[in-house]
Scaffold this active site. Structure first.
Site, PDB file in Angstrom:
ATOM      1  N   HIS A   4     -12.654  -9.559  13.099  1.00 44.03           N
ATOM      2  CA  HIS A   4     -12.962  -8.450  12.195  1.00 44.03           C
ATOM      3  C   HIS A   4     -13.992  -7.563  12.870  1.00 44.03           C
ATOM      4  CE1 HIS A   4     -10.810 -10.337   8.920  1.00 44.03           C
ATOM      5  NE2 HIS A   4     -11.366 -11.467   9.290  1.00 44.03           N
ATOM      6  N   ASP A  16       0.762 -19.609   6.598  1.00 41.97           N
ATOM      7  CA  ASP A  16       1.882 -20.511   6.855  1.00 41.97           C
ATOM      8  C   ASP A  16       2.536 -20.227   8.203  1.00 41.97           C
ATOM      9  OD1 ASP A  16       1.390 -21.732   4.431  1.00 41.97           O
ATOM     10  OD2 ASP A  16       3.128 -20.849   3.407  1.00 41.97           O
ATOM     11  N   GLU A  52      -9.131 -15.306  14.682  1.00 42.79           N
ATOM     12  CA  GLU A  52      -9.247 -14.268  13.654  1.00 42.79           C
ATOM     13  C   GLU A  52     -10.414 -13.359  14.019  1.00 42.79           C
ATOM     14  OE1 GLU A  52     -10.796 -14.029   9.045  1.00 42.79           O
ATOM     15  OE2 GLU A  52      -9.740 -15.854   9.658  1.00 42.79           O
ATOM     16  N   ASN A  98      -6.426  -9.457  13.872  1.00 42.64           N
ATOM     17  CA  ASN A  98      -7.201  -8.788  12.834  1.00 42.64           C
ATOM     18  C   ASN A  98      -6.197  -8.489  11.733  1.00 42.64           C
ATOM     19  OD1 ASN A  98      -8.645  -7.164  11.118  1.00 42.64           O
ATOM     20  ND2 ASN A  98      -9.691  -6.057  12.756  1.00 42.64           N
ATOM     21  N   PRO A 112      -2.822  -4.127   8.288  1.00 45.62           N
ATOM     22  CA  PRO A 112      -2.803  -2.864   7.562  1.00 45.62           C
ATOM     23  C   PRO A 112      -4.072  -2.036   7.726  1.00 45.62           C
ATOM     24  CG  PRO A 112      -3.011  -4.710   6.042  1.00 45.62           C
ATOM     25  CD  PRO A 112      -2.734  -5.280   7.380  1.00 45.62           C
ATOM     26  N   ASN A 113      -3.856  -0.762   7.880  1.00 44.49           N
ATOM     27  CA  ASN A 113      -4.882   0.274   7.965  1.00 44.49           C
ATOM     28  C   ASN A 113      -5.670   0.290   9.269  1.00 44.49           C
ATOM     29  OD1 ASN A 113      -4.398   1.367   5.306  1.00 44.49           O
ATOM     30  ND2 ASN A 113      -5.295  -0.525   4.544  1.00 44.49           N
ATOM     31  N   ALA A 116      -6.781  -6.545   5.406  1.00 40.43           N
ATOM     32  CA  ALA A 116      -6.824  -7.037   4.030  1.00 40.43           C
ATOM     33  C   ALA A 116      -5.968  -8.284   3.818  1.00 40.43           C
ATOM     34  CB  ALA A 116      -6.379  -5.928   3.077  1.00 40.43           C
ATOM     35  N   ARG A 138     -11.161   6.031   9.818  1.00 34.08           N
ATOM     36  CA  ARG A 138     -11.308   5.358   8.523  1.00 34.08           C
ATOM     37  C   ARG A 138     -12.729   4.827   8.366  1.00 34.08           C
ATOM     38  NH1 ARG A 138      -9.312  -0.671   7.209  1.00 34.08           N
ATOM     39  NH2 ARG A 138      -9.969  -0.729   5.041  1.00 34.08           N
ATOM     40  N   ARG A 180     -20.178  -7.711   3.105  1.00 32.10           N
ATOM     41  CA  ARG A 180     -19.486  -6.687   2.323  1.00 32.10           C
ATOM     42  C   ARG A 180     -19.130  -7.226   0.938  1.00 32.10           C
ATOM     43  NH1 ARG A 180     -14.940  -4.029   5.661  1.00 32.10           N
ATOM     44  NH2 ARG A 180     -15.096  -2.586   3.914  1.00 32.10           N
ATOM     45  N   TYR A 189     -16.610   1.004  10.152  1.00 35.23           N
ATOM     46  CA  TYR A 189     -15.759   0.585  11.270  1.00 35.23           C
ATOM     47  C   TYR A 189     -16.064   1.290  12.590  1.00 35.23           C
ATOM     48  CZ  TYR A 189     -13.110  -1.502   7.489  1.00 35.23           C
ATOM     49  OH  TYR A 189     -12.748  -2.246   6.398  1.00 35.23           O
TER      50      TYR A 189
END
Length: 141
Positions: A99, A86, A97, A73, A10-11, A76, A18, A106, A23
């Site tokens: 970011h 899962d 993963e 990524n 999301p986003n 949230a 943004r 943060r 970012y």
């Protein structure tokens, strides 16, 4: 040639506009271009972005069942999604993963990842380079 799926939650479709102080100005399309260039003939890349948790779950399940590595990524959802956790563990997906920002520098709610324990590794805080480092990690085996 290896197949790798690059998923964004999301986003992340708003990258480049943004909160550029956090970012940066690089867009998701820019990241895709950089990854394709870096992968060259070493890997076939596919990309997906969704603001919907269930769609990400389905893509991860399919990648795991097909033996396709994943750069994820989760945005949230990193901090909230038992469903993504899962999907990773249940499908046997090999996931890195990533970011863009250093989530540990943060807000405290960003310090905990529900998916990190079932991922092969975590790369955070290197801006768009985080994706390239994840690509190299997957290609290295």
């Amino acid at each position: 040639m290896r197949s790798i799926l690059v998923l964004n939650g999301p986003n992340l479709n708003l990258l480049g506009t943004r909160e550029p102080g956090i970012y940066g100005a690089t867009t998701l399309a820019d990241i895709e271009t950089r990854l394709r260039e870096r992968a060259g003939e070493r890997a076939e890349l596919a990309f997906g972005q969704s603001n919907h948790e269930g769609e990400l779950v389905t893509w991860i399940q399919e990648a795991g069942c097909d033996g396709i590595g994943v750069i994820l990524n989760a945005g949230a959802y990193t901090h909230t999604s038992i469903a993504l956790r899962d999907a990773i563990s249940g499908s046997g997906a090999t996931v890195i993963e990533v970011h863009v920002s250093n989530v540990h520098a943060r807000e405290s709610f960003r310090h905990r990842s529900l998916i990190a324990p079932v991922c092969r590794g975590v790369i955070a805080g290197f801006g768009p380079l985080s994706y390239e480092l994840a690509l190299e990690a997957l290609l290295a085996g």
